[in-house]
Design a protein around this motif. Structure first.
Motif, PDB file in Angstrom:
ATOM      1  N   LEU A 560      22.552 -71.510  10.115  1.00 24.33           N
ATOM      2  CA  LEU A 560      21.859 -71.653  11.308  1.00 24.33           C
ATOM      3  C   LEU A 560      20.857 -72.580  11.501  1.00 24.33           C
ATOM      4  CD1 LEU A 560      21.919 -67.972  12.103  1.00 24.33           C
ATOM      5  CD2 LEU A 560      23.639 -69.677  12.962  1.00 24.33           C
ATOM      6  N   PHE A 561      20.294 -72.759  10.185  1.00 25.93           N
ATOM      7  CA  PHE A 561      18.937 -73.708  10.261  1.00 25.93           C
ATOM      8  C   PHE A 561      18.800 -73.932   8.598  1.00 25.93           C
ATOM      9  CE2 PHE A 561      14.250 -74.180   9.042  1.00 25.93           C
ATOM     10  CZ  PHE A 561      14.082 -75.160   9.769  1.00 25.93           C
ATOM     11  N   GLY A 562      18.408 -75.295   8.260  1.00 25.31           N
ATOM     12  CA  GLY A 562      18.153 -75.705   7.025  1.00 25.31           C
ATOM     13  C   GLY A 562      16.860 -76.701   6.987  1.00 25.31           C
ATOM     14  N   GLU A 563      16.142 -76.566   6.183  1.00 20.65           N
ATOM     15  CA  GLU A 563      14.739 -77.247   5.767  1.00 20.65           C
ATOM     16  C   GLU A 563      14.726 -77.585   4.261  1.00 20.65           C
ATOM     17  OE1 GLU A 563      12.198 -79.482   6.085  1.00 20.65           O
ATOM     18  OE2 GLU A 563      11.704 -78.247   7.711  1.00 20.65           O
ATOM     19  N   ASP A 564      15.067 -78.815   4.104  1.00 19.32           N
ATOM     20  CA  ASP A 564      14.982 -79.470   2.711  1.00 19.32           C
ATOM     21  C   ASP A 564      13.946 -79.892   2.224  1.00 19.32           C
ATOM     22  OD1 ASP A 564      17.698 -78.543   2.443  1.00 19.32           O
ATOM     23  OD2 ASP A 564      18.693 -80.370   3.331  1.00 19.32           O
ATOM     24  N   PHE A 565      12.995 -79.950   3.066  1.00 18.41           N
ATOM     25  CA  PHE A 565      11.411 -80.586   2.418  1.00 18.41           C
ATOM     26  C   PHE A 565      11.606 -81.898   2.160  1.00 18.41           C
ATOM     27  CE2 PHE A 565      11.392 -75.988   1.523  1.00 18.41           C
ATOM     28  CZ  PHE A 565      10.759 -75.462   2.580  1.00 18.41           C
ATOM     29  N   ASP A 566      12.279 -82.545   2.750  1.00 16.73           N
ATOM     30  CA  ASP A 566      12.310 -84.240   2.546  1.00 16.73           C
ATOM     31  C   ASP A 566      11.418 -84.821   2.915  1.00 16.73           C
ATOM     32  OD1 ASP A 566      14.708 -83.942   1.051  1.00 16.73           O
ATOM     33  OD2 ASP A 566      15.988 -84.013   2.772  1.00 16.73           O
ATOM     34  N   GLU A 615      18.000 -64.323  17.065  1.00 18.92           N
ATOM     35  CA  GLU A 615      18.498 -62.999  17.291  1.00 18.92           C
ATOM     36  C   GLU A 615      19.735 -62.656  16.397  1.00 18.92           C
ATOM     37  OE1 GLU A 615      16.992 -60.950  19.528  1.00 18.92           O
ATOM     38  OE2 GLU A 615      15.506 -62.611  19.694  1.00 18.92           O
ATOM     39  N   GLY A 616      19.844 -61.421  16.323  1.00 16.76           N
ATOM     40  CA  GLY A 616      20.944 -60.720  15.605  1.00 16.76           C
ATOM     41  C   GLY A 616      20.903 -60.589  13.920  1.00 16.76           C
ATOM     42  N   HIS A 696      19.276 -59.602   7.233  1.00 16.67           N
ATOM     43  CA  HIS A 696      18.474 -58.974   8.445  1.00 16.67           C
ATOM     44  C   HIS A 696      19.643 -58.174   9.260  1.00 16.67           C
ATOM     45  CE1 HIS A 696      17.635 -58.951  12.811  1.00 16.67           C
ATOM     46  NE2 HIS A 696      16.139 -58.079  12.369  1.00 16.67           N
ATOM     47  N   THR A 697      19.661 -56.935   9.681  1.00 17.53           N
ATOM     48  CA  THR A 697      20.295 -56.345  10.765  1.00 17.53           C
ATOM     49  C   THR A 697      19.386 -55.561  11.548  1.00 17.53           C
ATOM     50  OG1 THR A 697      20.723 -54.515   9.210  1.00 17.53           O
ATOM     51  CG2 THR A 697      22.370 -56.332   9.065  1.00 17.53           C
ATOM     52  N   THR A 698      20.164 -54.973  12.713  1.00 24.21           N
ATOM     53  CA  THR A 698      19.311 -54.181  13.601  1.00 24.21           C
ATOM     54  C   THR A 698      20.134 -52.840  13.698  1.00 24.21           C
ATOM     55  OG1 THR A 698      20.229 -55.267  15.479  1.00 24.21           O
ATOM     56  CG2 THR A 698      17.986 -55.966  14.851  1.00 24.21           C
ATOM     57  N   ASP A 699      19.493 -51.601  13.744  1.00 24.37           N
ATOM     58  CA  ASP A 699      20.102 -50.447  13.842  1.00 24.37           C
ATOM     59  C   ASP A 699      20.677 -50.445  15.325  1.00 24.37           C
ATOM     60  OD1 ASP A 699      20.601 -47.750  14.830  1.00 24.37           O
ATOM     61  OD2 ASP A 699      19.456 -47.069  12.958  1.00 24.37           O
ATOM     62  N   PRO A 700      21.978 -50.343  15.552  1.00 21.59           N
ATOM     63  CA  PRO A 700      22.649 -50.381  16.720  1.00 21.59           C
ATOM     64  C   PRO A 700      22.133 -49.194  17.707  1.00 21.59           C
ATOM     65  CG  PRO A 700      24.208 -49.674  15.218  1.00 21.59           C
ATOM     66  CD  PRO A 700      22.972 -49.785  14.359  1.00 21.59           C
ATOM     67  N   GLU A 701      21.531 -48.308  17.265  1.00 19.57           N
ATOM     68  CA  GLU A 701      21.155 -47.108  18.125  1.00 19.57           C
ATOM     69  C   GLU A 701      19.773 -47.307  18.543  1.00 19.57           C
ATOM     70  OE1 GLU A 701      22.026 -43.405  16.663  1.00 19.57           O
ATOM     71  OE2 GLU A 701      24.340 -43.714  16.323  1.00 19.57           O
ATOM     72  N   THR A 702      19.031 -47.753  17.565  1.00 20.72           N
ATOM     73  CA  THR A 702      17.348 -47.681  18.046  1.00 20.72           C
ATOM     74  C   THR A 702      16.878 -49.167  18.053  1.00 20.72           C
ATOM     75  OG1 THR A 702      16.858 -47.806  15.505  1.00 20.72           O
ATOM     76  CG2 THR A 702      17.167 -45.682  16.550  1.00 20.72           C
ATOM     77  N   GLU A 757      24.366 -67.437   9.244  1.00 21.03           N
ATOM     78  CA  GLU A 757      25.123 -66.328   9.839  1.00 21.03           C
ATOM     79  C   GLU A 757      25.608 -65.300   8.532  1.00 21.03           C
ATOM     80  OE1 GLU A 757      28.364 -68.144  11.612  1.00 21.03           O
ATOM     81  OE2 GLU A 757      27.298 -68.571  13.551  1.00 21.03           O
ATOM     82  N   VAL A 758      25.967 -64.065   8.977  1.00 14.13           N
ATOM     83  CA  VAL A 758      26.466 -63.255   8.123  1.00 14.13           C
ATOM     84  C   VAL A 758      27.969 -63.000   8.284  1.00 14.13           C
ATOM     85  CG1 VAL A 758      26.656 -60.910   7.219  1.00 14.13           C
ATOM     86  CG2 VAL A 758      24.129 -61.947   8.069  1.00 14.13           C
ATOM     87  N   ARG A 759      28.823 -63.181   7.199  1.00  8.01           N
ATOM     88  CA  ARG A 759      30.115 -63.197   7.266  1.00  8.01           C
ATOM     89  C   ARG A 759      30.594 -61.814   7.467  1.00  8.01           C
ATOM     90  NH1 ARG A 759      32.659 -66.795   2.236  1.00  8.01           N
ATOM     91  NH2 ARG A 759      31.591 -68.797   2.708  1.00  8.01           N
TER      92      ARG A 759
END
Length: 759
Positions: A560-566, A615-616, A696-702, A757-759
């Motif tokens: 989703l994002f990459g920083e190679d510090f070039d 997000e997500g 990272h995930t989020t609790d679907p209920e809270t 992303e998460v597979r």
């Protein structure tokens, strides 16, 4: 002598396969589908820490706990607690081990008694425990290991009059942590006591024949500053050392968890699944149990107990992160007792296949018998009948067994129903002195405890083919004392084990691969020769179905994002908090010299490089070079990933020097009603080059944020650790940090930072 054993076994197996069948009344302990709900101690206590479990010879399961108030105020400070249950569901509180007026005389009147370990030794119950202050030593916190004996698991308890392991001065005016005892009666015939903690490491010492005094010199089995609360089991030719790591008692930021190492010797060295020693400065350990993001944190200080189906369970304490403290007296963590299934996958123990502590109803341990057998009074109904000689009800006249079955010399008893195809048969037995007890568990399969020959033998016979193996009984074996005999048939293999305490210990164990066609289901048969035998707590049930695959671990998907510090100019979206002029970027690296700064505590002096994540669900990852050496004290140089709400609410995953060790630390700081709290989960091992991940995930209920740690020494093989949470209404940022000390001069180098992303 093996020939006489074979003849006895052949006689048992040659008996008729069936006996007349009549309707049998159901036994009072018939197998049920009971469930447990954590915490299992909740019905009788608010806190019940450092739990230890033993099935008494009376058939009850006893649960012991450390010295603590039992309830929220008002509650007296109990000096170790005792409760009991038939099924791990309904519990009865029995009281304390000691009272103020019967404290052991060799301890002070202000000593605490911690971390009980209960065992059955030479026909009596022995409770090992930590003593925090002794009369003989002048220093404070001069920890020692004590022991008390009793005729029953409920007491009355008699202290042995002195330490099993005395205080151990460091030579620097203080004492090593001689705490948290755990006994192992090993198949080599010796008894070993494991003890110790963070200040000094874990050690093991041999005990004398009584099991009440240490002999010889102890052997160190883990590096200092990492483990406590050891528990050792013998399994499949290995000794497994399991122990707890991190602070047990940091309230809502407690990251306590359980790790394992194994060795071919009870003295070690113990190594993890990648071969890293628990004695290394870059300390090893295979994760057994860690918090998973539900309400339970600080999961550890455990016992491993086996139910009658052969399924192992881990019994441990934990902290409800939403109710971490006793209301009064202040400052005491509320640590109730929990239980979960313990699986063995790929040769290593892991709680619930890696799912961690449960907070929903779970199948209870199997504690009762099938086939209509009344486990607690095996001759009280006609579920077993005498085929030859006598099978009669009796009473244990010298112990606490209560109602028992007596099998006469030459007698044979048989269940009316056949055992399951894959079965587990278990009983506490007293074998005839210089005689034999044989158990036939299936067509052609028998197990014999032969006191005359000093052997435990397993035999499989079909047609003209016989397979047989035997293991010697240790010198400590006493036919006149109760011993647990467990026999299991599974996947064409028959295994038998004799054990004093049935807590991973072994007087003897032997297994054979059976010839094809053996082990067809038949009634279970018991036969005695050379004298009468006694049988109690007899169970016949289906052998448990092992879980053989772990739950899925997170996998990184597309970037989703990459920083190679070039380039010195960082990509859009980065921001510095308290930037440092010593940090440089370019040529594919971010170079960050360590300084004497930190973001934990009230000072908040450390620089941070942060960005807002998507997000997500996502995985943040970095590759870190950080040479912290090994062995020397470099507190607390570190670098890694950080998740930050603000300076007083954050998570931090890094490679860190903690005294002489180097560890992966995943910590949490929060502001709890104006008080800053810090605690951490400790993982690893580490290397000069590390890959770190936060999932990272989020609790679907809270909507609550959940963050799980992982580390790798090669970027391919990952070790997943604990989960911390942050409130739903916050918008945490993710990024990098470094600091903890400027001496010796050290530079942390980050090769890149990525979001996946998460597979």
């Amino acid at each position: 002598m093996l020939r006489s054993v074979a003849l006895l076994a052949a006689a048992v197996l040659a008996l008729p396969a069936a006996v007349p069948v009549a309707t049998a009344a159901p036994a009072p302990d018939a197998v049920t589908t009971a469930t447990t709900q954590n915490p299992i101690s909740g019905s009788f206590s608010d806190t019940y820490a450092d739990p230890a479990v033993l099935r008494g010879k009376d058939g009850w399961w006893y649960l012991y706990a450390t010295s603590d108030p039992l309830h929220e105020a008002p509650s007296e400070f109990g000096l170790m607690h005792i409760a009991r249950s038939r099924d791990f569901v309904d519990w009865e509180y029995l009281g304390t081990v000691f009272d103020e007026d019967d404290r052991p005389a060799w301890t002070t009147d202000t000593s605490f008694y911690w971390a009980p370990d209960i065992r059955y030794v030479d026909g009596q119950y022995v409770l090992y425990y930590t003593v925090t202050d002794t009369v003989a030593e002048p220093g404070a916190w001069n920890f020692a290991i004590g022991a008390a004996t009793a005729p029953t698991p409920a007491g009355p308890w008699t202290d042995t009059g002195g330490p099993v392991v005395p205080p151990r001065p460091t030579g620097n005016g203080d004492y090593f942590n001689t705490i948290d005892p755990a006994l192992l009666s090993a198949s080599d015939g010796k008894r070993y006591l494991y003890f110790g903690g963070f200040h000094g490491g874990l050690w093991v010492t041999e005990l004398d024949e009584s099991g009440l005094r240490a002999v010889g010199s102890p052997t160190q089995v883990t590096v200092g500053d990492r483990y406590e609360g050891s528990f050792v089991v013998e399994r499949d030719g290995w000794y497994y050392l399991t122990a707890s790591s991190a602070n047990c008692c940091a309230g809502p930021v407690t990251g306590y968890s359980v790790y394992a190492g194994r060795s071919k010797s009870p003295l070690g060295p113990f190594v993890d699944h990648e071969g890293v020693s628990l004695l290394d400065s870059r300390v090893g350990g295979t994760q057994v149990l860690a918090q998973n993001g539900n309400r339970w944190i600080g999961v550890g200080h455990h016992t491993i107990v086996t139910d009658v189906s052969g399924q192992d369970h881990i019994v441990y304490h934990a902290i409800d992160r939403n109710d971490a403290w006793l209301d009064a007296p202040g400052g005491i963590n509320q640590r109730p007792t929990l239980i979960d299934r313990l699986d063995w996958i790929g040769g290593w123990p892991v709680a619930r296949a890696g799912a961690g502590p449960s907070d929903t109803p779970q199948p209870a341990p199997v504690t009762a018998s099938g086939l209509g057998v009344d486990a607690f009074a095996p001759a009280s109904n006609d579920a077993l009948r005498a085929v030859r000689g006598g099978w009669t009800a009796g009473t244990d006249a010298t112990g606490d067994g209560g109602d028992v079955a007596v099998l006469s010399d030459g007698g044979v008893a048989r269940t009316r129903e056949s055992a399951p195809r894959e079965a587990r048969v278990e009983a506490d037995v007293r074998v005839p002195a210089s005689g034999r007890l044989t158990v036939g568990v299936a067509d052609g399969v028998s197990v014999t405890v032969d006191d005359a020959a000093g052997r435990l033998t397993v035999e499989g016979r079909v047609g003209g083919r016989t397979v047989r193996d035997a293991a010697p009984l240790p010198a400590r074996f006493d036919a006149g004392e109760w011993t647990s005999l467990a026999v299991e048939l599974r996947a064409g293999r028959a295994t038998a084990r004799l054990a004093e305490s049935r807590l991973g210990d072994a007087d003897a164990e032997v297994a054979v691969d059976l010839p094809r066609g053996v082990a067809k289901p038949r009634p279970v048969t018991l036969a005695a020769s050379g004298g009468a035998a006694q049988v109690d707590n007899l169970t016949v049930v289906a052998a448990h179905e092992p879980v053989t695959s772990r739950v899925d671990e997170p996998r990184a998907g597309d970037a989703l994002f990459g920083e190679d510090f070039d380039d010195p100019a960082l990509a859009e979206g980065w921001s510095w908090v308290r930037p440092s002029s010593s940090v440089t970027v370019g040529e594919g690296m971010l170079r960050w010299p360590l300084e004497s700064v930190d973001v934990v505590g009230a000072g908040n002096t450390g620089p941070l490089l942060l960005r807002t994540p998507p997000e997500g669900d996502w995985i943040a990852e970095t590759k870190l070079h950080l040479d912290l050496g090994s062995g020397t004290i470099r507190n607390y140089q570190q670098a890694g990933l950080i998740v930050r709400v603000d300076d007083d609410n954050l998570l931090r995953l890094g490679d860190v020097a903690i005294w002489g060790t180097r560890q992966v630390e995943f910590g949490k700081e929060l502001d709890e009603n104006g008080a800053l709290r810090w605690g951490a989960h400790l993982g690893g091992p580490v290397a000069e080059t590390m890959w770190l991940r936060i999932h990272h995930t989020t609790d679907p209920e809270t909507g609550e944020h959940r963050y799980r740690s992982a580390s790798s020494r090669d970027g391919v093989t990952w070790r997943w650790g604990a989960t911390w949470t942050l409130p739903a209404h916050t918008s945490p940022q993710i990024g990098l940090y470094a600091g903890g000390g400027a001496t010796p001069a050290t530079v942390a180098t980050f090769d890149w930072f990525r979001l996946h992303e998460v597979r």
